[in-house]
Design a protein around this motif. Structure first.
Motif, PDB file in Angstrom:
ATOM      1  N   ASP A 140      39.711 -47.204 -15.837  1.00 20.56           N
ATOM      2  CA  ASP A 140      38.522 -48.258 -16.327  1.00 20.56           C
ATOM      3  C   ASP A 140      37.160 -47.318 -16.202  1.00 20.56           C
ATOM      4  N   VAL A 141      36.532 -47.206 -16.899  1.00 17.42           N
ATOM      5  CA  VAL A 141      35.173 -46.667 -16.948  1.00 17.42           C
ATOM      6  C   VAL A 141      34.027 -47.347 -17.230  1.00 17.42           C
ATOM      7  N   ALA A 142      33.359 -47.273 -16.308  1.00 22.43           N
ATOM      8  CA  ALA A 142      31.681 -47.946 -16.956  1.00 22.43           C
ATOM      9  C   ALA A 142      31.940 -49.420 -17.510  1.00 22.43           C
ATOM     10  N   GLY A 143      32.894 -50.246 -17.100  1.00 22.57           N
ATOM     11  CA  GLY A 143      33.018 -51.616 -17.412  1.00 22.57           C
ATOM     12  C   GLY A 143      34.017 -51.440 -18.557  1.00 22.57           C
ATOM     13  N   MET A 144      34.538 -50.445 -19.235  1.00 25.27           N
ATOM     14  CA  MET A 144      35.399 -50.417 -20.296  1.00 25.27           C
ATOM     15  C   MET A 144      36.860 -50.257 -19.876  1.00 25.27           C
ATOM     16  N   GLU A 145      37.727 -51.330 -20.320  1.00 26.43           N
ATOM     17  CA  GLU A 145      39.185 -51.032 -20.038  1.00 26.43           C
ATOM     18  C   GLU A 145      39.777 -49.654 -20.371  1.00 26.43           C
ATOM     19  N   CYS A 146      40.770 -49.223 -19.476  1.00 24.84           N
ATOM     20  CA  CYS A 146      41.042 -47.901 -19.616  1.00 24.84           C
ATOM     21  C   CYS A 146      41.397 -47.318 -21.294  1.00 24.84           C
ATOM     22  N   SER A 147      42.216 -48.252 -21.699  1.00 21.30           N
ATOM     23  CA  SER A 147      42.662 -48.079 -23.247  1.00 21.30           C
ATOM     24  C   SER A 147      41.456 -48.073 -24.068  1.00 21.30           C
ATOM     25  N   ASP A 148      40.545 -48.705 -23.980  1.00 23.23           N
ATOM     26  CA  ASP A 148      39.270 -48.727 -24.474  1.00 23.23           C
ATOM     27  C   ASP A 148      38.447 -47.510 -24.600  1.00 23.23           C
ATOM     28  N   PHE A 149      38.427 -46.990 -23.072  1.00 26.05           N
ATOM     29  CA  PHE A 149      37.627 -45.934 -22.938  1.00 26.05           C
ATOM     30  C   PHE A 149      38.313 -44.557 -23.615  1.00 26.05           C
ATOM     31  N   ARG A 150      39.603 -44.548 -23.603  1.00 31.25           N
ATOM     32  CA  ARG A 150      40.221 -43.482 -24.194  1.00 31.25           C
ATOM     33  C   ARG A 150      39.932 -43.323 -25.657  1.00 31.25           C
ATOM     34  N   ASP A 151      39.901 -44.670 -26.096  1.00 23.92           N
ATOM     35  CA  ASP A 151      39.737 -44.842 -27.703  1.00 23.92           C
ATOM     36  C   ASP A 151      38.178 -44.449 -27.937  1.00 23.92           C
ATOM     37  N   ALA A 152      37.177 -44.731 -27.071  1.00 26.18           N
ATOM     38  CA  ALA A 152      35.759 -44.198 -27.226  1.00 26.18           C
ATOM     39  C   ALA A 152      35.498 -42.854 -27.144  1.00 26.18           C
ATOM     40  N   LEU A 153      36.378 -42.206 -26.320  1.00 25.09           N
ATOM     41  CA  LEU A 153      36.304 -40.885 -26.462  1.00 25.09           C
ATOM     42  C   LEU A 153      36.961 -40.274 -27.711  1.00 25.09           C
TER      43      LEU A 153
END
Length: 845
Positions: free
Chosen positions: A495-508
């Motif tokens: 999890d990064v900067a308040g984003m759940e791990c799947s959401d962070f991956r999706d954002a990238l």
């Protein structure tokens, strides 16, 4: 599914017309690849010649016979050429020399040594002799390192041997016949705690008059985009329901693959206890896709994530086998011969709003996704108590729920405003700039100890990057063999900067950025790609990952369950056998994920990320030097830089020359790994590449006469000690595709036969060695401007002190008969791991 044809021929046609030829009422025809020369010879036989000098001195050849099915005695046609085929080292796939394509037949001869004029002439003579045995419509295809003009002149001469035949007219005889009810099968596998679920849908093929138009690009594009879309939906849905799964695979058999229906297939594995729940959940996902589809934001993220891959595909060299299949499909079915750049431009550069793209994508999927019609459902399970009626009811119920309620877990993080925006970071200054020899770039040294290797490549699509830290598996206490490679995979659960791990991956991914980790015995590496306009987000995200990242325990538990229902890869089983008990083994094993693995991973990453002053950042590609320097000045102070206290323990391990034979289930084949201790010098590194070229020719010469297809690859292992590897794959060919009198060696003979062949293999001649070195030089020359290769080479120097790119041409030239002989002698006296795979017999009921 009455709406199927309507969607395929109207909605998809609207897409092509509206975005490619808005001022016309007809579809644009695709221009053909200029590398393909085609026509009709005087005898009435069609020809295709592809000038494709990717591999020096080699070409693939084929005779295609349209409208005449493969017969039981087709192999007898090869009787006069058996000696020539085996002496020339022409070894096809396990399908053999003759392949059935429905009501048509293909005689296939890959990797013909066309640098030898006699071999090329004999191959053409064989093709024309085979063509003379049938009055059917036929085509002869040559793709490789040839001159189209010279080959065409020879074809004209050989064509005179045959009586003139009338040129056939291709007819589209396909009739779409929808099934009124789903097809169902259940197979009971002996033992095991695993079920494999497969669901497939058939759909009508595109009409022949559309296959050479821009409409033909749509199915391939949308099928390619469906794979990551459905994978993401399944992952979120199954994780929310607590259902483990592994081996998720989406397949698409399009119009170019056969004369029959198009097929869309999805398969996955789970444990037997969750078979019914997994089946129902899978149906829910598909039902929601069918009725609700993808939102514009979600599909826009999928498109953005796939764009770098499409652009990379456009730069890649096209293998002869790909050109050969395109020509075969063009002759048999009338599919297009458009160059790769056409598809890449359509997929990666076509401008259309995400709302429009998503609408068309959804219409396309609804055309083949149906509740019952044209569906085939299959389950292979080790549990014999499953009730077929109960399972099909569960699938239908799940589909109904999904198509009614939709997917509430399909939110998508496309925005990245929360990344690297939290505060102003301390300023750093650039202290020193040095020349970097491996990449031919520079090394920047910053005041807080951070180092960055940079090279500008204006021809690159975006950048390739990496971050490497000292301290790998050797810094993790109580590590189990295979656990370190699993800890590398756990990096995706941050999890990064308040984003759940799947959401962070999706954002990238929505920004076109990839980010993955790997672990060696002595180093941690994070690497990936980013678009040129995404470098700021990349640098900021690296700061956030290393300073505001936390492993997600819930995601870890779901991931662990998925690992448990998976199977160890064949390569992992081989590596484990080669390095028994080695704690820093480079391949992952499912048994290595333990109760305390999460804690080990958390502690390991926290310690590495706290010491960016020990790390080196590598950025190579199309990013301006001054722009990158400004980004480092802005974000560089955000990294944590503590004292030089990386803890290490000894990971020294001596690979023993073991000889191990094992068995496992799978497609009938022998996988053999030969290894020996060899210093990883530049000469030996390229010597291994030259050896691969030699083995790819010599092994088929020795083994094809035993009815065995063979592939060989070589490589260098740098840890735990420098070792040369040769991996060989043997598979039996189909007897009906072989010349008469050739008996396929039984599985019990394969290992001994291979050992005997390797023991007696003769070294290549001086002229052959020169050719193999020229092939290696050509391959290296083609990739020296590849940012991925340059990043690999920089990491190789930083991790192991090796430099293979400087003076690489001299190193290739240094590979002589003596060096090759020394390497080969060492391999013959080294160790080996052999795994025989056998297909399991399942009971169908």
């Amino acid at each position: 599914m009455t709406k199927l044809l309507k969607y395929l021929l109207s909605a998809v046609a609207w897409l092509v017309v509206s975005i490619t030829v808005p001022a016309q009422n007809t579809l644009t025809r695709l221009q053909e690849d200029r590398a393909v020369k085609k026509g009709t010879l005087g005898s009435g036989i069609a020809y295709y010649i592809v000038e494709n000098p990717v591999v020096k001195g080699r070409a693939d050849a084929a005779l295609v016979r349209r409208g005449e099915a493969l017969g039981e005695k087709s192999g007898e046609d090869l009787a006069p050429f058996a000696g020539f085929l085996f002496r020339s080292g022409i070894s096809p796939s396990p399908d053999g020399f003759i392949v059935s394509r429905g009501e048509s037949t293909v005689y296939s001869f890959p990797s013909v040594a066309v640098h030898e004029t006699a071999v090329l002439d004999s191959t053409l003579l064989m093709l024309f002799t085979l063509a003379g045995k049938s009055p059917s419509d036929e085509a002869i295809i040559i793709s490789g390192d040839v001159s189209a003009q010279a080959v065409k002149a020879k074809m004209d001469i050989f064509s005179l041997m045959l009586p003139r035949r009338s040129v056939g007219v291709r007819q589209d005889t396909h009739v779409w016949k929808p099934n009124p009810a789903p097809q169902w099968s259940f197979q009971e596998k002996t033992g095991g705690n695993r079920s494999v679920i497969s669901v497939s849908y058939s759909a009508p093929r595109l009409p022949q008059n559309r296959l050479s138009t821009t409409q033909a690009l749509v199915p391939e594009l949308f099928a390619a985009q469906f794979e990551p879309f459905v994978r993401r939906r399944i992952d979120r849905s199954f994780k929310a329901a607590g259902i483990p799964y592994s081996a998720l695979e989406f397949t698409y058999r399009g119009t170019a693959a056969s004369a029959g229906d198009e097929i869309y297939g999805l398969s996955m594995a789970t444990d037997t206890a969750h078979t019914k729940a997994a089946l129902e959940r899978l149906a829910m996902v598909l039902g929601a896709i069918d009725d609700f589809g993808a939102g514009a934001q979600e599909f826009g993220g999928i498109r953005a994530a796939m764009r770098p891959g499409w652009l990379q595909r456009g730069r890649a060299q096209i293998p002869d086998a790909v050109y050969l299949q395109r020509c075969i499909s063009h002759f048999l079915y009338g599919t297009n011969l458009a160059p790769e750049a056409t598809m890449v431009s359509f997929a990666a550069k076509r401008q259309l709003a995400d709302t429009s793209w998503a609408s068309l994508f959804n219409n396309y999927n609804r055309a083949w996704l149906g509740r019952l019609e044209n569906m085939n459902l299959s389950i292979v399970s080790g549990q014999d108590t499953l009730d077929a009626d109960e399972l099909i009811f569960a699938y239908n119920l799940g589909y109904l729920v999904g198509s009614t309620a939709g997917d509430t877990l399909s939110r998508y993080w496309a925005g990245t405003d929360s990344l690297a925006r939290e505060k102003e970071y301390p300023r750093v200054r650039l202290k020193e700039t040095r020349k970097e020899a491996v990449s031919d770039g520079e090394t920047w040294l910053y005041s807080n100890g951070i180092k960055l290797v940079y090279r500008y490549l204006p021809s690159a699509e975006g950048v390739s990057y990496a971050v490497i830290w000292p301290g790998g598996m050797d810094s993790i206490e109580d590590l189990s063999p295979g656990e370190g490679a699993q800890i590398a995979d756990i990096f995706r659960l941050f999890d990064v900067a308040g984003m759940e791990c799947s959401d962070f991956r999706d954002a990238l991914a929505a920004a076109g950025i990839s980010m993955d980790a790997s672990l060696s015995n002595k180093n941690l590496v994070i690497r990936g790609h980013a678009p040129s306009d995404g470098v700021q987000l990349l640098v900021g995200s690296l700061v956030d990952v290393t300073t505001r990242g936390r492993l997600n325990k819930e995601a870890f538990e779901a991931w662990r369950k998925n690992v448990e229902v998976g199977e160890d890869a064949l390569s992992a089983q081989m590596t484990s056998a080669m390095m028994p008990g080695y704690q820093c083994m480079p391949a992952p094993l499912k048994s290595a994920v333990l109760d305390n693995t999460f804690r080990k991973a958390s502690d390991f990453y926290a310690e590495r990320f706290a010491r960016m002053n020990e790390a080196t950042i590598v950025v190579i590609g199309n990013v301006d030097e001054q722009a990158l320097k400004k980004l480092m000045l802005r974000y560089g102070g955000g990294f944590k830089t503590y004292g030089w206290t990386t803890s290490r323990r000894s990971s020294r391990y001596k690979i023993q020359n073991l000889h191990i034979n094992m068995q496992r289930s799978g497609e009938n084949a022998l996988h053999a790994l030969y290894y020996s201790e060899v210093p990883a010098s530049g000469g030996n590194y390229f010597g291994a590449m030259v050896m691969e070229q030699w083995l790819q020719r010599a092994l088929p010469q020795a083994l094809a006469s035993h009815g065995l297809s063979v592939r060989a690859t070589t490589g260098m292992l740098l840890w735990p000690e420098e070792t040369m590897l040769v991996e060989i794959h043997l598979a039996p060919m189909r007897e009906e595709s072989l010349p008469p009198g050739v008996e396929v060696a039984g599985a019990g003979e394969w290992a001994a036969l291979l050992d005997r062949v390797l023991k007696n293999l003769e070294m290549p001649s001086a002229s052959a060695l020169t050719l193999y070195k020229e092939r290696v030089s050509k391959r290296m020359g083609a990739v020296m401007a590849d940012p991925d290769l340059l990043v690999d080479m920089v990491l190789l120097r930083l991790a192991h002190g090796k430099n293979f790119t400087v003076n690489w041409a001299d190193n290739v030239s240094s590979v002589d008969a003596a060096r090759l002989g020394t390497l080969w002698t060492g391999l013959k006296s080294g160790g080996s791991v052999k795994i025989i795979c056998r297909e399991e017999k399942n009971t169908v009921r």
